[in-house]
Design a protein around this motif. Structure first.
Motif, short mmCIF file in Angstrom:
data_model
loop_
_atom_site.label_atom_id
_atom_site.label_comp_id
_atom_site.label_asym_id
_atom_site.label_seq_id
_atom_site.Cartn_x
_atom_site.Cartn_y
_atom_site.Cartn_z
N PRO A 413 0.84 -1.20 0.00
CA PRO A 413 0.00 0.00 0.00
C PRO A 413 0.88 1.25 0.00
O PRO A 413 2.06 1.19 0.32
CB PRO A 413 -0.80 -0.14 1.29
CG PRO A 413 0.03 -1.00 2.17
CD PRO A 413 0.76 -1.95 1.25
N PRO A 414 0.33 2.41 -0.37
CA PRO A 414 1.10 3.65 -0.36
C PRO A 414 1.76 3.89 1.00
O PRO A 414 1.13 3.71 2.05
CB PRO A 414 0.05 4.72 -0.68
CG PRO A 414 -0.97 3.99 -1.47
CD PRO A 414 -1.04 2.62 -0.89
N GLY A 415 3.05 4.28 0.96
CA GLY A 415 3.80 4.52 2.18
C GLY A 415 4.64 3.34 2.62
O GLY A 415 5.42 3.45 3.58
N THR A 416 4.54 2.21 1.93
CA THR A 416 5.32 1.03 2.29
C THR A 416 6.77 1.22 1.87
O THR A 416 7.04 1.52 0.70
CB THR A 416 4.75 -0.23 1.62
OG1 THR A 416 3.37 -0.38 1.97
CG2 THR A 416 5.53 -1.46 2.03
N PRO A 417 7.72 1.05 2.80
CA PRO A 417 9.13 1.16 2.42
C PRO A 417 9.59 -0.13 1.72
O PRO A 417 9.21 -1.23 2.12
CB PRO A 417 9.84 1.37 3.75
CG PRO A 417 8.95 0.72 4.75
CD PRO A 417 7.53 0.90 4.27
N VAL A 418 10.42 0.02 0.72
CA VAL A 418 10.95 -1.13 -0.02
C VAL A 418 12.41 -0.90 -0.33
O VAL A 418 12.90 0.25 -0.35
CB VAL A 418 10.16 -1.37 -1.33
CG1 VAL A 418 8.75 -1.82 -1.06
CG2 VAL A 418 10.17 -0.11 -2.19
N LYS A 419 13.13 -2.02 -0.55
CA LYS A 419 14.53 -1.96 -0.97
C LYS A 419 14.67 -2.71 -2.29
O LYS A 419 14.00 -3.71 -2.52
CB LYS A 419 15.44 -2.62 0.07
CG LYS A 419 15.60 -1.83 1.36
CD LYS A 419 16.61 -2.53 2.27
CE LYS A 419 16.80 -1.74 3.56
NZ LYS A 419 17.81 -2.39 4.45
N GLY A 420 15.54 -2.21 -3.11
CA GLY A 420 15.76 -2.87 -4.39
C GLY A 420 16.94 -2.31 -5.13
O GLY A 420 17.55 -1.33 -4.71
N LYS A 421 17.26 -2.93 -6.23
CA LYS A 421 18.41 -2.51 -7.04
C LYS A 421 17.95 -1.63 -8.19
O LYS A 421 16.84 -1.77 -8.71
CB LYS A 421 19.14 -3.73 -7.59
CG LYS A 421 19.84 -4.56 -6.54
CD LYS A 421 20.62 -5.71 -7.18
CE LYS A 421 21.35 -6.53 -6.12
NZ LYS A 421 22.13 -7.64 -6.72
N VAL A 422 18.83 -0.74 -8.57
CA VAL A 422 18.57 0.12 -9.73
C VAL A 422 18.70 -0.72 -11.00
O VAL A 422 19.73 -1.37 -11.22
CB VAL A 422 19.57 1.29 -9.76
CG1 VAL A 422 19.37 2.11 -11.04
CG2 VAL A 422 19.39 2.17 -8.54
N THR A 423 17.65 -0.75 -11.78
CA THR A 423 17.65 -1.56 -13.00
C THR A 423 17.80 -0.71 -14.25
O THR A 423 18.10 -1.24 -15.32
CB THR A 423 16.34 -2.37 -13.11
OG1 THR A 423 15.23 -1.46 -13.08
CG2 THR A 423 16.23 -3.35 -11.96
N GLY A 424 17.60 0.62 -14.12
CA GLY A 424 17.74 1.48 -15.28
C GLY A 424 17.78 2.93 -14.88
O GLY A 424 17.19 3.33 -13.86
N ILE A 425 18.47 3.73 -15.65
CA ILE A 425 18.60 5.16 -15.36
C ILE A 425 18.24 5.93 -16.62
O ILE A 425 18.73 5.63 -17.71
CB ILE A 425 20.04 5.50 -14.93
CG1 ILE A 425 20.43 4.70 -13.67
CG2 ILE A 425 20.19 7.00 -14.67
CD1 ILE A 425 21.88 4.87 -13.26
N THR A 426 17.35 6.91 -16.47
CA THR A 426 16.94 7.77 -17.58
C THR A 426 17.09 9.22 -17.14
O THR A 426 17.40 9.52 -15.98
CB THR A 426 15.49 7.50 -17.99
OG1 THR A 426 14.62 7.91 -16.93
CG2 THR A 426 15.27 6.02 -18.29
N GLU A 427 16.84 10.14 -18.06
CA GLU A 427 16.97 11.56 -17.75
C GLU A 427 15.84 12.05 -16.87
O GLU A 427 15.95 13.13 -16.27
CB GLU A 427 17.01 12.37 -19.04
CG GLU A 427 15.75 12.21 -19.87
CD GLU A 427 15.82 12.96 -21.18
OE1 GLU A 427 14.78 13.04 -21.87
OE2 GLU A 427 16.92 13.47 -21.52
N PHE A 428 14.76 11.27 -16.77
CA PHE A 428 13.62 11.71 -15.96
C PHE A 428 13.49 10.93 -14.66
O PHE A 428 12.57 11.16 -13.88
CB PHE A 428 12.31 11.57 -16.75
CG PHE A 428 12.12 10.22 -17.33
CD1 PHE A 428 11.60 9.17 -16.58
CD2 PHE A 428 12.43 9.98 -18.66
CE1 PHE A 428 11.41 7.93 -17.13
CE2 PHE A 428 12.26 8.73 -19.21
CZ PHE A 428 11.75 7.70 -18.44
N GLY A 429 14.37 9.98 -14.40
CA GLY A 429 14.29 9.26 -13.15
C GLY A 429 15.07 7.96 -13.17
O GLY A 429 15.88 7.70 -14.07
N VAL A 430 14.80 7.15 -12.15
CA VAL A 430 15.50 5.89 -11.97
C VAL A 430 14.47 4.78 -11.79
O VAL A 430 13.48 4.94 -11.05
CB VAL A 430 16.43 5.95 -10.75
CG1 VAL A 430 17.00 4.58 -10.43
CG2 VAL A 430 17.55 6.95 -10.97
#
Length: 582
Positions: A413-430
């Motif tokens: 649900p909204p507000g849930t903290p999560v951990k993960g790896k960066v899978t892609g990088i763009t000019e507008f975000g990650v």
């Protein structure tokens, strides 16, 4: 001179004569000759040379000349050969080398013949005065064979031979001890590449050349087949009309079709007329020697061309496809072909469906179907659409499994903290991996507490970061996250990025929320494949409930576009701007 004494009758009857004395006038020389003949002696007449030569032949003897073929009787078998009585004064001899084509030993000859056996022999040499008659059984057999062959040639009749060996250019047969040659071109009406299976088997042939002087005998099996074929062709042509059905034999397979013998004449079944199913080569459907049923499409008698069809005699599976299959139904099939845009699956013979790459996995970005499938795989799929008019069926593989996006809103649900790896990088975000195969977008405005101009300056692919769930849209399969809020920052005031049309990467690394690559549609985010115009249903299979869920946003967008309600025109925008100024 004194008179001779005359014998008395008694003396004459006894056959005796008195001594006779003759003297000379002077009485000095006298000569007396006394002949006494016995009553038991026989007087022989004088003999001529002809009488002497005739006496050489015993009574009952026969004249023996070179080249004669005589019937004889085996007398004995010795070290020099077989002694044969041919009715002459002396016996003839057959050397062991003249018994058969292969020289024999005395033991082998004794096993084959015994005294008293009748035998036919050819006179090789006849020298009776010197006591020599040389015979040959092999030559006698050949002479007999030539006579038989001459008779067959005169009658022009076929006969059966045994093929004894394969030689360069053809086969060899034995006919009454004579070698006959069967050229490879005379074995069949079509070229035969492998002659080995014919060796050791009988074959009907016809004599086409006979030359005793050159010891040349040529036979042909093709001549017999052509004669039969000509007769059968006449009978078949009488029934060759469009629509007629025949049972034939596959005699040749090519890249463009199959030739079928109908009886003296061949017809072509083009590859498009073989079957409703998909195949790579006609040999995948039939093989040489198969018996098949065909229907005549058209006939050109002048060119002897006959077009046939096999699939015309079988039912078209598309005629009953709508009755047998329904949208949402699970089916099993075999992968028959892979393309850049998907995989074709054969549900039944002649009925195939397409699994587009976008319908292969819920979470994995499939760029080519060979990443998940290969030809020949047995798969289970769900029918998404059936179009019998265009003969198309759309299938989905991922619909056979549960959609992981369906339960993400409850799990995160909204507000849930999560951990993960960066899978892609763009000019507008990650892009960050929430679960295996599920990504969410951290917009550039939500990356850090301070302003970020270039996400690549802060992160690289593979970095592990913490973020907070902002929103998850399971229908559009998009998730929005915020790293800034996980660091304790306040909301940016932009709202969640999912509601603005973002949340998932497109094929070009752009956000899934609209843009030129999506045709200007809002609320997107699904990955698209450009250059593919196959029509797909908006329905998606829900494996857990067995129902079809519909993406209402896409449906509404199509309806609005159809009725001209899809957006505001430039005039409306200008009018609204004017109202705002007022």
């Amino acid at each position: 001179m004194e008179d001779q004494a005359t014998p008395t009758p008694a003396e004459q009857s006894s056959g005796a004569t008195q001594p006779e004395t003759q003297g000379t006038t002077n009485g000095t020389d006298t000569k007396a000759v006394t002949n006494q003949t016995s009553s038991t002696e026989t007087e022989y007449p004088a003999m001529t040379m002809e009488d002497v030569l005739a006496a050489e032949n015993v009574p009952g003897g026969r004249e023996v000349n070179r080249g004669d073929v005589l019937d004889g009787t085996v007398v004995f078998i010795g070290s020099e050969g077989i002694a044969v009585d041919v009715g002459a004064k002396i016996e003839g001899v057959i050397p062991f080398s003249q018994i058969s084509d292969e020289p024999l030993t005395m033991e082998q000859a004794q096993a084959m013949f015994k005294p008293g056996d009748k035998i036919e022999a050819y006179v090789v040499r006849s020298d009776i005065p010197n006591g020599v008659i040389v015979l040959s059984k092999k030559r006698a057999d050949q002479d007999k064979g030539w006579r038989i062959l001459a008779d067959l040639q005169a009658k022009d009749s076929p006969f059966t031979v045994d093929i004894v060996e394969k030689v360069r250019g053809g086969l060899v047969a034995q006919i009454e001890g004579i070698r006959a040659f069967l050229p490879a071109s005379q074995v069949d009406t079509r070229r035969v590449n492998d002659l080995d299976p014919l060796v050791g088997h009988p074959l009907d042939v016809k004599l086409i050349e006979l030359n005793r002087k050159r010891n040349r005998v040529i036979i042909s099996h093709r001549a017999i087949m052509e004669a039969k074929k000509a007769q059968a062709r006449e009978e078949t042509m009488q029934h060759l009309v469009p629509g007629a059905e025949f049972e034939g034999e596959v005699v040749e397979i090519t890249d463009f079709g199959v030739f079928v013998n109908l009886g003296g004449i061949d017809g072509l079944v083009h590859r498009s007329e073989l079957t409703f199913g998909r195949f790579n080569h006609p040999r995948d459907v039939v093989k040489v020697g198969d018996k098949v049923n065909v229907q005549v499409i058209d006939v050109d008698p002048s060119r002897e061309r006959i077009n046939l069809s096999m699939k015309a005699l079988s039912s078209d599976p598309w005629q009953s496809a709508v009755d047998k299959y329904a949208i949402g139904q699970r089916v099993k099939g075999k992968v028959t072909n892979l393309t850049n845009f998907g995989a074709f699956v054969e549900i039944e013979a002649g009925l195939e469906g397409l699994v587009h790459v976008s319908e292969m996995s819920w979470t994995k970005r499939v760029r080519h179907p060979n990443e998940m499938l290969k030809e020949g795989d047995e798969v289970e799929a769900v029918i998404l659409r059936i179009d019998p008019k265009d003969r198309r069926i759309s299938l989905g593989l991922r619909q056979t499994t549960e959609d992981p996006w369906a339960h993400l809103p409850d799990k995160y649900p909204p507000g849930t903290p999560v951990k993960g790896k960066v899978t892609g990088i763009t000019e507008f975000g990650v892009f960050m991996e929430i679960e295996e195969g599920i990504e969410g977008l951290i917009h550039i405005s939500e990356l850090a507490l301070e302003r970020v101009n270039n996400p690549a300056d802060l992160f690289k692919k593979g970095d592990e970061i913490e973020a907070m769930i902002l929103n998850i849209d399971p229908v559009e399969q998009r998730a929005s996250l915020s790293r800034r809020r996980a660091l304790g920052g306040a909301p940016s005031g932009r709202g969640d990025y999912v509601s603005q049309g973002g949340g998932q990467r497109g094929d070009r690394g752009q956000p899934g929320g609209g843009g030129p690559q999506r045709g200007g549609q809002q609320g997107g985010g699904r990955r698209r494949r450009e250059g593919f115009d196959y029509d797909y249903s908006y329905a998606a299979k829900d494996a857990s409930s067995g129902k079809i869920s519909t993406k209402l946003g896409d449906v509404y967008a199509d309806l609005f576009a159809q009725f001209g309600l899809g957006g505001k025109t430039e005039e409306n925008k200008e009018a609204e701007g004017t109202e705002g100024e007022k």
